[in-house]
Write a protein that holds these residues in place. Structure first.
Motif, PDB file in Angstrom:
ATOM      1  N   GLU A   1       0.674  -1.251   0.163  1.00  0.00           N
ATOM      2  CA  GLU A   1       0.010  -0.100   0.053  1.00  0.00           C
ATOM      3  C   GLU A   1       0.837   1.067   0.061  1.00  0.00           C
ATOM      4  OE1 GLU A   1      -3.812   1.998  -0.140  1.00  0.00           O
ATOM      5  OE2 GLU A   1      -2.963  -0.095  -0.454  1.00  0.00           O
ATOM      6  N   MET A   2       1.834   1.147   0.832  1.00  0.00           N
ATOM      7  CA  MET A   2       2.881   2.215   0.603  1.00  0.00           C
ATOM      8  C   MET A   2       3.545   2.593  -0.495  1.00  0.00           C
ATOM      9  SD  MET A   2       4.263   4.903   2.190  1.00  0.00           S
ATOM     10  CE  MET A   2       3.806   4.764   4.080  1.00  0.00           C
ATOM     11  N   SER A   3       3.755   1.568  -1.189  1.00  0.00           N
ATOM     12  CA  SER A   3       4.282   1.591  -2.586  1.00  0.00           C
ATOM     13  C   SER A   3       3.525   2.168  -3.595  1.00  0.00           C
ATOM     14  CB  SER A   3       4.828   0.371  -3.233  1.00  0.00           C
ATOM     15  OG  SER A   3       5.518   0.255  -4.415  1.00  0.00           O
ATOM     16  N   ARG A   4       2.273   1.909  -3.445  1.00  0.00           N
ATOM     17  CA  ARG A   4       0.975   2.612  -4.225  1.00  0.00           C
ATOM     18  C   ARG A   4       1.172   4.045  -4.021  1.00  0.00           C
ATOM     19  NH1 ARG A   4      -2.417  -1.691  -2.493  1.00  0.00           N
ATOM     20  NH2 ARG A   4      -2.304  -3.442  -3.863  1.00  0.00           N
ATOM     21  N   TRP A   5       0.996   4.307  -2.852  1.00  0.00           N
ATOM     22  CA  TRP A   5       0.852   5.817  -2.280  1.00  0.00           C
ATOM     23  C   TRP A   5       1.998   6.739  -3.012  1.00  0.00           C
ATOM     24  CZ3 TRP A   5      -0.306   7.142   3.413  1.00  0.00           C
ATOM     25  CH2 TRP A   5      -0.554   8.507   3.658  1.00  0.00           C
ATOM     26  N   LEU A   6       3.191   6.138  -2.595  1.00  0.00           N
ATOM     27  CA  LEU A   6       4.301   6.909  -3.190  1.00  0.00           C
ATOM     28  C   LEU A   6       4.109   7.028  -4.709  1.00  0.00           C
ATOM     29  CD1 LEU A   6       7.414   5.255  -1.406  1.00  0.00           C
ATOM     30  CD2 LEU A   6       6.183   7.461  -0.589  1.00  0.00           C
ATOM     31  N   GLY A   7       3.553   6.272  -5.670  1.00  0.00           N
ATOM     32  CA  GLY A   7       3.558   6.378  -6.951  1.00  0.00           C
ATOM     33  C   GLY A   7       2.363   7.264  -7.258  1.00  0.00           C
ATOM     34  N   GLU A   8       1.245   7.147  -6.625  1.00  0.00           N
ATOM     35  CA  GLU A   8       0.176   8.238  -6.615  1.00  0.00           C
ATOM     36  C   GLU A   8       0.494   9.539  -6.372  1.00  0.00           C
ATOM     37  OE1 GLU A   8      -2.978   4.394  -5.699  1.00  0.00           O
ATOM     38  OE2 GLU A   8      -2.703   6.109  -4.191  1.00  0.00           O
ATOM     39  N   ASP A   9       0.876   9.730  -5.292  1.00  0.00           N
ATOM     40  CA  ASP A   9       0.872  11.217  -4.722  1.00  0.00           C
ATOM     41  C   ASP A   9       2.317  12.011  -4.934  1.00  0.00           C
ATOM     42  OD1 ASP A   9      -1.665  10.874  -4.084  1.00  0.00           O
ATOM     43  OD2 ASP A   9      -1.557  11.149  -2.150  1.00  0.00           O
ATOM     44  N   TYR A  10       3.271  10.953  -4.842  1.00  0.00           N
ATOM     45  CA  TYR A  10       4.697  11.622  -4.916  1.00  0.00           C
ATOM     46  C   TYR A  10       5.499  11.214  -6.318  1.00  0.00           C
ATOM     47  CZ  TYR A  10       3.392  12.212  -0.116  1.00  0.00           C
ATOM     48  OH  TYR A  10       2.548  12.388   1.185  1.00  0.00           O
ATOM     49  N   GLY A  11       4.754  10.768  -7.225  1.00  0.00           N
ATOM     50  CA  GLY A  11       5.422  10.319  -8.417  1.00  0.00           C
ATOM     51  C   GLY A  11       6.618   9.663  -8.711  1.00  0.00           C
ATOM     52  N   LEU A  12       6.635   8.727  -7.502  1.00  0.00           N
ATOM     53  CA  LEU A  12       7.821   7.587  -7.636  1.00  0.00           C
ATOM     54  C   LEU A  12       7.504   6.255  -8.248  1.00  0.00           C
ATOM     55  CD1 LEU A  12       9.239   8.071  -3.894  1.00  0.00           C
ATOM     56  CD2 LEU A  12       9.873   9.307  -5.987  1.00  0.00           C
ATOM     57  N   ASP A  13       8.246   5.604  -9.248  1.00  0.00           N
ATOM     58  CA  ASP A  13       7.959   4.585  -9.621  1.00  0.00           C
ATOM     59  C   ASP A  13       8.272   3.391  -8.993  1.00  0.00           C
ATOM     60  OD1 ASP A  13      10.507   4.127  -9.941  1.00  0.00           O
ATOM     61  OD2 ASP A  13      10.741   4.714 -12.320  1.00  0.00           O
ATOM     62  N   ALA A  14       8.102   2.220  -9.340  1.00  0.00           N
ATOM     63  CA  ALA A  14       8.513   1.207  -8.344  1.00  0.00           C
ATOM     64  C   ALA A  14       9.801   0.839  -8.064  1.00  0.00           C
ATOM     65  CB  ALA A  14       7.980  -0.325  -9.004  1.00  0.00           C
ATOM     66  N   ARG A  15      10.670   1.284  -9.047  1.00  0.00           N
ATOM     67  CA  ARG A  15      12.200   1.405  -8.638  1.00  0.00           C
ATOM     68  C   ARG A  15      12.404   2.349  -7.655  1.00  0.00           C
ATOM     69  NH1 ARG A  15      16.059  -1.247 -10.808  1.00  0.00           N
ATOM     70  NH2 ARG A  15      14.902  -1.959 -12.783  1.00  0.00           N
ATOM     71  N   ALA A  16      11.920   3.649  -7.868  1.00  0.00           N
ATOM     72  CA  ALA A  16      12.447   4.464  -6.830  1.00  0.00           C
ATOM     73  C   ALA A  16      11.681   4.421  -5.479  1.00  0.00           C
ATOM     74  CB  ALA A  16      11.872   5.916  -7.651  1.00  0.00           C
ATOM     75  N   ALA A  17      10.508   3.866  -5.484  1.00  0.00           N
ATOM     76  CA  ALA A  17       9.762   3.693  -4.462  1.00  0.00           C
ATOM     77  C   ALA A  17      10.590   2.565  -3.447  1.00  0.00           C
ATOM     78  CB  ALA A  17       8.577   3.209  -4.499  1.00  0.00           C
ATOM     79  N   SER A  18      11.287   1.719  -4.075  1.00  0.00           N
ATOM     80  CA  SER A  18      12.059   0.581  -3.603  1.00  0.00           C
ATOM     81  C   SER A  18      13.312   1.341  -2.996  1.00  0.00           C
ATOM     82  CB  SER A  18      12.242  -0.310  -4.634  1.00  0.00           C
ATOM     83  OG  SER A  18      13.119  -1.583  -4.019  1.00  0.00           O
ATOM     84  N   HIS A  19      14.012   2.113  -3.693  1.00  0.00           N
ATOM     85  CA  HIS A  19      15.174   2.687  -3.352  1.00  0.00           C
ATOM     86  C   HIS A  19      15.037   3.568  -1.998  1.00  0.00           C
ATOM     87  CE1 HIS A  19      17.698   1.304  -6.304  1.00  0.00           C
ATOM     88  NE2 HIS A  19      16.936   2.179  -7.154  1.00  0.00           N
ATOM     89  N   LEU A  20      14.002   4.316  -1.921  1.00  0.00           N
ATOM     90  CA  LEU A  20      13.342   5.050  -0.747  1.00  0.00           C
ATOM     91  C   LEU A  20      13.077   4.234   0.270  1.00  0.00           C
ATOM     92  CD1 LEU A  20      12.732   7.984   0.185  1.00  0.00           C
ATOM     93  CD2 LEU A  20      10.450   7.560  -0.565  1.00  0.00           C
TER      94      LEU A  20
END
Length: 210
Positions: free
Chosen positions: A160-179
């Motif tokens: 759910e956090m990975s989805r949220w980071l994509g929806e509202d913070y513009g992070l793709d799956a790779r960027a969300a994973s790094h963060l």
């Protein structure tokens, strides 16, 4: 929440009463056990159980938790927090209760310092899709997974956090994973009742909303 072999040596269940000192902002046992005579943690009010009606016409006890919320006993569901729940039925059928003056992570003894509350909540309907409860404080955002075993609850919260980071913070799956791989924090909510609760939390100082 002890090893099974250790339970036999545990003292019998005993009812205790805590004094809530609003002036001092602390709680204290009326009859403290030896070594706890000066133990007076700060009042930290939180809602143990709240949410909306589950999907699919289900009817189950509020003593457990699922995608609709429920008995999560997570300490960041506290004054000033914004919480989101996926709405699955007309009117949402929101409920809340189980006020705690103080509680450690996990509610490992089966209870916090239970007390009555006067609560004020504000509702807003948002046209968006989420799968699991979310929350935001002044410092953090977090997603909550409720399931058993504990690792499944963690997986729900992380996804759910990975989805949220994509929806509202513009992070793709790779960027969300790094963060998340470097700055995510996991908190344990309820582990006493049928479903366990894990919160996936990220400090807002790492995020830029888009």
């Amino acid at each position: 929440m002890l090893d099974p072999a250790a339970i036999i040596d545990r003292p019998p269940v005993q009812r205790v009463v805590w004094d809530i000192n609003r002036n001092a902002g602390t709680v204290k046992l009326q009859e403290p056990s030896p070594g706890l005579e000066d133990f007076a943690p700060e009042i930290a009010p939180m809602i143990g159980c709240f949410g909306v009606a589950p999907a699919g016409g289900q009817a189950f006890s509020t003593a457990t938790s699922a995608q609709n919320g429920g008995n999560m006993d997570y300490r960041l569901f506290a004054p000033g927090t914004t919480a989101w729940f996926p709405v699955s039925v007309p009117g949402a059928l929101f409920y809340l209760g189980d006020g705690h003056a103080c509680q450690g992570d996990g509610e490992i003894t089966g209870t916090g310092i239970e007390t009555s509350f006067e609560m004020q909540v504000t509702f807003q309907v948002l046209k968006r899709s989420i799968a699991w409860p979310r929350g935001e404080t002044a410092e953090d955002i977090f997603c909550v997974g409720n399931a058993r075993p504990l690792d499944q609850a963690l997986q729900h919260a992380t996804t759910e956090m990975s989805r949220w980071l994509g929806e509202d913070y513009g992070l793709d799956a790779r960027a969300a994973s790094h963060l998340m791989g470097q700055v995510v924090r996991y908190d344990v909510g309820n582990v006493f009742n049928p479903a366990y609760t894990v919160a996936c939390r990220i400090a807002k100082r790492w995020l830029t909303r888009r």
